[in-house]
Design a protein around this motif. Structure first.
Motif, PDB file in Angstrom:
ATOM      1  N   LEU A  42       0.579  -1.204   0.095  1.00 12.47           N
ATOM      2  CA  LEU A  42       0.344  -0.309  -0.052  1.00 12.47           C
ATOM      3  C   LEU A  42       0.903   1.396  -0.153  1.00 12.47           C
ATOM      4  O   LEU A  42       2.004   1.200   0.525  1.00 12.47           O
ATOM      5  CB  LEU A  42      -1.006  -0.163   1.193  1.00 12.47           C
ATOM      6  CG  LEU A  42      -2.466  -0.656   1.381  1.00 12.47           C
ATOM      7  CD1 LEU A  42      -2.685  -0.537   2.386  1.00 12.47           C
ATOM      8  CD2 LEU A  42      -2.572  -0.895   0.145  1.00 12.47           C
ATOM      9  N   PRO A  43       0.221   2.382  -0.757  1.00 13.21           N
ATOM     10  CA  PRO A  43       1.293   3.392  -0.472  1.00 13.21           C
ATOM     11  C   PRO A  43       0.716   3.900   1.085  1.00 13.21           C
ATOM     12  O   PRO A  43       0.247   3.095   1.705  1.00 13.21           O
ATOM     13  CB  PRO A  43       0.288   5.024  -1.138  1.00 13.21           C
ATOM     14  CG  PRO A  43      -1.137   4.001  -2.130  1.00 13.21           C
ATOM     15  CD  PRO A  43      -0.877   2.301  -1.649  1.00 13.21           C
ATOM     16  N   PRO A  44       2.576   4.493   1.688  1.00  9.10           N
ATOM     17  CA  PRO A  44       2.990   4.334   3.018  1.00  9.10           C
ATOM     18  C   PRO A  44       1.088   5.308   3.705  1.00  9.10           C
ATOM     19  O   PRO A  44       0.853   5.203   4.551  1.00  9.10           O
ATOM     20  CB  PRO A  44       3.888   4.681   3.219  1.00  9.10           C
ATOM     21  CG  PRO A  44       4.667   4.241   1.977  1.00  9.10           C
ATOM     22  CD  PRO A  44       3.321   4.805   0.524  1.00  9.10           C
ATOM     23  N   ASP A  45       1.371   6.358   3.375  1.00 10.49           N
ATOM     24  CA  ASP A  45       0.458   7.556   3.222  1.00 10.49           C
ATOM     25  C   ASP A  45      -1.658   6.599   3.233  1.00 10.49           C
ATOM     26  O   ASP A  45      -1.549   7.295   4.683  1.00 10.49           O
ATOM     27  CB  ASP A  45       0.390   8.902   2.839  1.00 10.49           C
ATOM     28  CG  ASP A  45      -0.350   8.906   1.282  1.00 10.49           C
ATOM     29  OD1 ASP A  45       0.255   7.672   0.785  1.00 10.49           O
ATOM     30  OD2 ASP A  45      -1.677   9.008   1.073  1.00 10.49           O
ATOM     31  N   LEU A  46      -1.546   6.281   2.614  1.00  9.45           N
ATOM     32  CA  LEU A  46      -2.561   5.447   2.696  1.00  9.45           C
ATOM     33  C   LEU A  46      -2.819   3.929   3.675  1.00  9.45           C
ATOM     34  O   LEU A  46      -3.732   4.779   4.516  1.00  9.45           O
ATOM     35  CB  LEU A  46      -3.849   4.656   1.804  1.00  9.45           C
ATOM     36  CG  LEU A  46      -4.776   3.796   1.524  1.00  9.45           C
ATOM     37  CD1 LEU A  46      -5.646   4.512   1.971  1.00  9.45           C
ATOM     38  CD2 LEU A  46      -4.349   3.097   0.261  1.00  9.45           C
TER      39      LEU A  46
END
Length: 198
Positions: A42-46
């Motif tokens: 996953l994108p880290p911010d997500l």
């Protein structure tokens, strides 16, 4: 503080998360989402934005839901008002969980928020009390299910404006109960919950 940290992404297993929204409402369906992804992909911010849907405001949920659906595999199922009245809300919820997981068509462990796992699945299942703060896929499923159900209840509110479903999404607020007392119930109200509205 949000429960998931990107620096720990590899510690979270790849599995199917499953959660419901609407179980305690006086009207409308129960909606279940089943979500599968690899947290490390996953994108880290997500990943770090995921949380129990009840702890997020509506704008944040609306922003996150399409990103979850893009980043993972998502399936939805519902338990209708008729089904809830016929077999009870717990059984209708577990049936919707089973159908949502089956629609994914993925052979993986299933993590469910709560105390019960859906019967009739050939996959390994585990229930987690407070799972939407322990398992990122459960948090993601709670967000998607909440967004989908809230949109449905807002659409129904346009046909039944007196019940304020655009604000209470079918739960037993004072305004909702007052409208039921003065106007009666609609075909969307759960008759099995009628005593809870009085």
């Amino acid at each position: 503080m949000r429960p998931f940290e990107a620096r720990h992404a590899a510690r979270y297993p790849v599995l199917i998360g499953c959660d419901e929204v609407g179980r305690g409402a006086l009207c409308g369906p129960v909606i279940v989402a089943a979500v599968h992804f690899d947290p490390a992909a996953l994108p880290p911010d997500l990943l770090e934005a995921l949380d129990d849907s009840k702890r997020l405001d509506a704008a944040t949920r609306e922003r996150l839901a399409p990103r979850i659906m893009e980043a993972g595999r998502v399936a939805l199922a519902g338990g209708s008002r008729d089904l809830i009245d016929r077999i009870n809300v717990r059984a209708a919820t577990l049936d919707a969980m089973r159908r949502a997981v089956m629609r994914l068509g993925i052979d993986a462990t299933v993590a469910v928020d709560g105390r019960d796992v859906p019967p009739g699945l050939s996959l390994p299942c585990r229930a987690f009390v407070g799972g939407d703060r322990l398992v990122p896929q459960i948090a993601a499923s709670s967000i998607v299910a909440k967004v989908v159900r809230d949109r449905l209840m807002r659409a129904l509110a346009r046909r039944h404006p007196a019940y304020a479903w655009e604000r209470n999404v079918g739960y037993g607020t004072a305004a909702h109960r007052a409208a039921m007392a003065s106007l009666g119930v609609t075909r969307h109200h759960r008759l099995s919950f009628k005593s809870r509205a009085s």
